[in-house]
Enzyme design. Structure first.
Site, mmCIF file in Angstrom:
data_model
loop_
_atom_site.group_PDB
_atom_site.id
_atom_site.type_symbol
_atom_site.label_atom_id
_atom_site.label_comp_id
_atom_site.label_asym_id
_atom_site.label_seq_id
_atom_site.Cartn_x
_atom_site.Cartn_y
_atom_site.Cartn_z
ATOM 1 N N ARG A 1 5.699 -1.947 -6.937
ATOM 2 C CA ARG A 1 6.511 -2.692 -5.966
ATOM 3 C C ARG A 1 5.682 -3.697 -5.167
ATOM 4 O O ARG A 1 6.205 -4.710 -4.728
ATOM 5 C CB ARG A 1 7.205 -1.697 -5.012
ATOM 6 C CG ARG A 1 8.292 -2.328 -4.119
ATOM 7 C CD ARG A 1 9.039 -1.249 -3.365
ATOM 8 N NE ARG A 1 10.166 -1.778 -2.609
ATOM 9 C CZ ARG A 1 10.196 -1.894 -1.287
ATOM 10 N NH1 ARG A 1 9.136 -1.527 -0.555
ATOM 11 N NH2 ARG A 1 11.264 -2.358 -0.675
ATOM 12 N N ILE B 1 14.094 -7.558 -0.228
ATOM 13 C CA ILE B 1 13.966 -6.573 -1.299
ATOM 14 C C ILE B 1 14.488 -5.260 -0.732
ATOM 15 O O ILE B 1 14.115 -4.852 0.369
ATOM 16 C CB ILE B 1 12.500 -6.444 -1.768
ATOM 17 C CG1 ILE B 1 12.366 -5.390 -2.868
ATOM 18 C CG2 ILE B 1 11.559 -6.135 -0.617
ATOM 19 C CD1 ILE B 1 10.957 -5.322 -3.470
ATOM 20 N N SER B 2 15.406 -4.632 -1.431
ATOM 21 C CA SER B 2 16.061 -3.429 -0.917
ATOM 22 C C SER B 2 15.082 -2.270 -0.785
ATOM 23 O O SER B 2 14.053 -2.213 -1.454
ATOM 24 C CB SER B 2 17.210 -3.003 -1.846
ATOM 25 O OG SER B 2 18.233 -3.965 -1.856
ATOM 26 N N LYS B 3 15.427 -1.327 0.079
ATOM 27 C CA LYS B 3 14.620 -0.119 0.239
ATOM 28 C C LYS B 3 14.533 0.621 -1.100
ATOM 29 O O LYS B 3 15.499 0.634 -1.867
ATOM 30 C CB LYS B 3 15.240 0.811 1.280
ATOM 31 C CG LYS B 3 15.336 0.242 2.677
ATOM 32 C CD LYS B 3 15.652 1.323 3.697
ATOM 33 C CE LYS B 3 16.955 2.029 3.397
ATOM 34 N NZ LYS B 3 17.263 3.057 4.450
#
Length: 257
Positions: free
Chosen positions: A71, A97-99
């Site tokens: 990530r 950017i999503s969790k």
């Protein structure tokens, strides 16, 4: 004769509107590849996966995929120390950017499609992702699906995702610049459709492009005025809908910018 599908990376040729006609393409974006050794270690990602499991993510395929994708390669260098925390991070142009938990949760829901019932080790078939963002979720989907088509309407993010994913050389991931609200009919039917933006309702085009036995996972406006995750299964008997927990995503918009 079968339609030839685009190879990685590709971009749809948009229909120019009055607002976009004549606009110069965005400058290429260099991939952000932080070199902090601790961020690149398997141990850091393993701890993230352990937290996801503790939070209720149980699909082994999803946990393996989350542990396989670095990530930190998808976030700005100034934020690299937060890359494996369970938090959303800005990626530019008002997007995030999503969790990790949200990414894992939505992909786990996608893996629960009727077509995969009773097949705990099987991969999804072709998946359509609405909203490529920085490319992180597409990289994770690559581990659980046989083919991924990902559409982004913001030219700057599309270029950033291309740069980020070039390092991985994922032959089965196809990136496209286009209007996600109309999907991508040339790649249909899809075993799954997943969206990173929420609208008033799931567009009819997505339902039409979904295969029987396939599943849509997307945020939509809820009766309480916020957003909630909705799961739509396309069965031989028709559509089955399930509304789940409250979420917060950027608005689903049409057009290209």
């Amino acid at each position: 004769m079968a339609t030839q599908r685009p190879s990685f990376p590709v971009r749809l040729t948009p229909t120019a509107s009055a607002a976009t006609r004549g606009r110069m393409p965005a400058a290429p974006v260099k991939p952000v590849v932080p070199s902090t050794p601790s961020m690149a270690s398997d141990a850091v990602r393993a701890r993230m996966v352990q937290k996801l499991a503790a939070q209720g993510i149980s699909d082994a395929r999803v946990l393996r995929a989350m542990g396989a994708v670095e990530r930190h390669r998808f976030v700005d260098s100034a934020l690299v120390n937060q890359a494996y925390e369970d938090t959303s991070l800005p990626i530019g142009l008002g997007q995030t950017i999503s969790k990790p938990n949200v990414v894992a949760r939505m992909i786990e829901l996608l893996m629960g499609a009727p077509a995969l019932a009773g097949k705990p080790d099987a991969k999804l078939g072709r998946v359509l992702e609405i909203g490529t963002g920085c490319g992180y979720q597409a990289a994770v989907l690559n581990h659980v699906a046989t083919e991924v088509y990902s559409i982004e309407r913001l030219r700057g993010l599309h270029e950033r995702a291309r740069a980020n994913l070039r390092h991985f050389r994922l032959a089965t991931v196809h990136l496209m610049l286009g209007d996600g609200m109309i999907g991508y009919a040339k790649g249909a039917p899809y075993a799954g459709i997943i969206a990173a933006a929420g609208g008033e309702a799931v567009p009819e085009a997505w339902i039409e492009q979904l295969a029987v036995g396939g599943r849509i996972v997307a945020p939509t406006h809820s009766a309480k005025g916020g957003q909630a995750l909705v799961v739509i299964d396309k069965t031989p008997r028709g559509l089955e809908r399930l509304i789940l927990e409250a979420v917060h995503f950027v608005p689903l918009k049409s057009g290209i910018a």
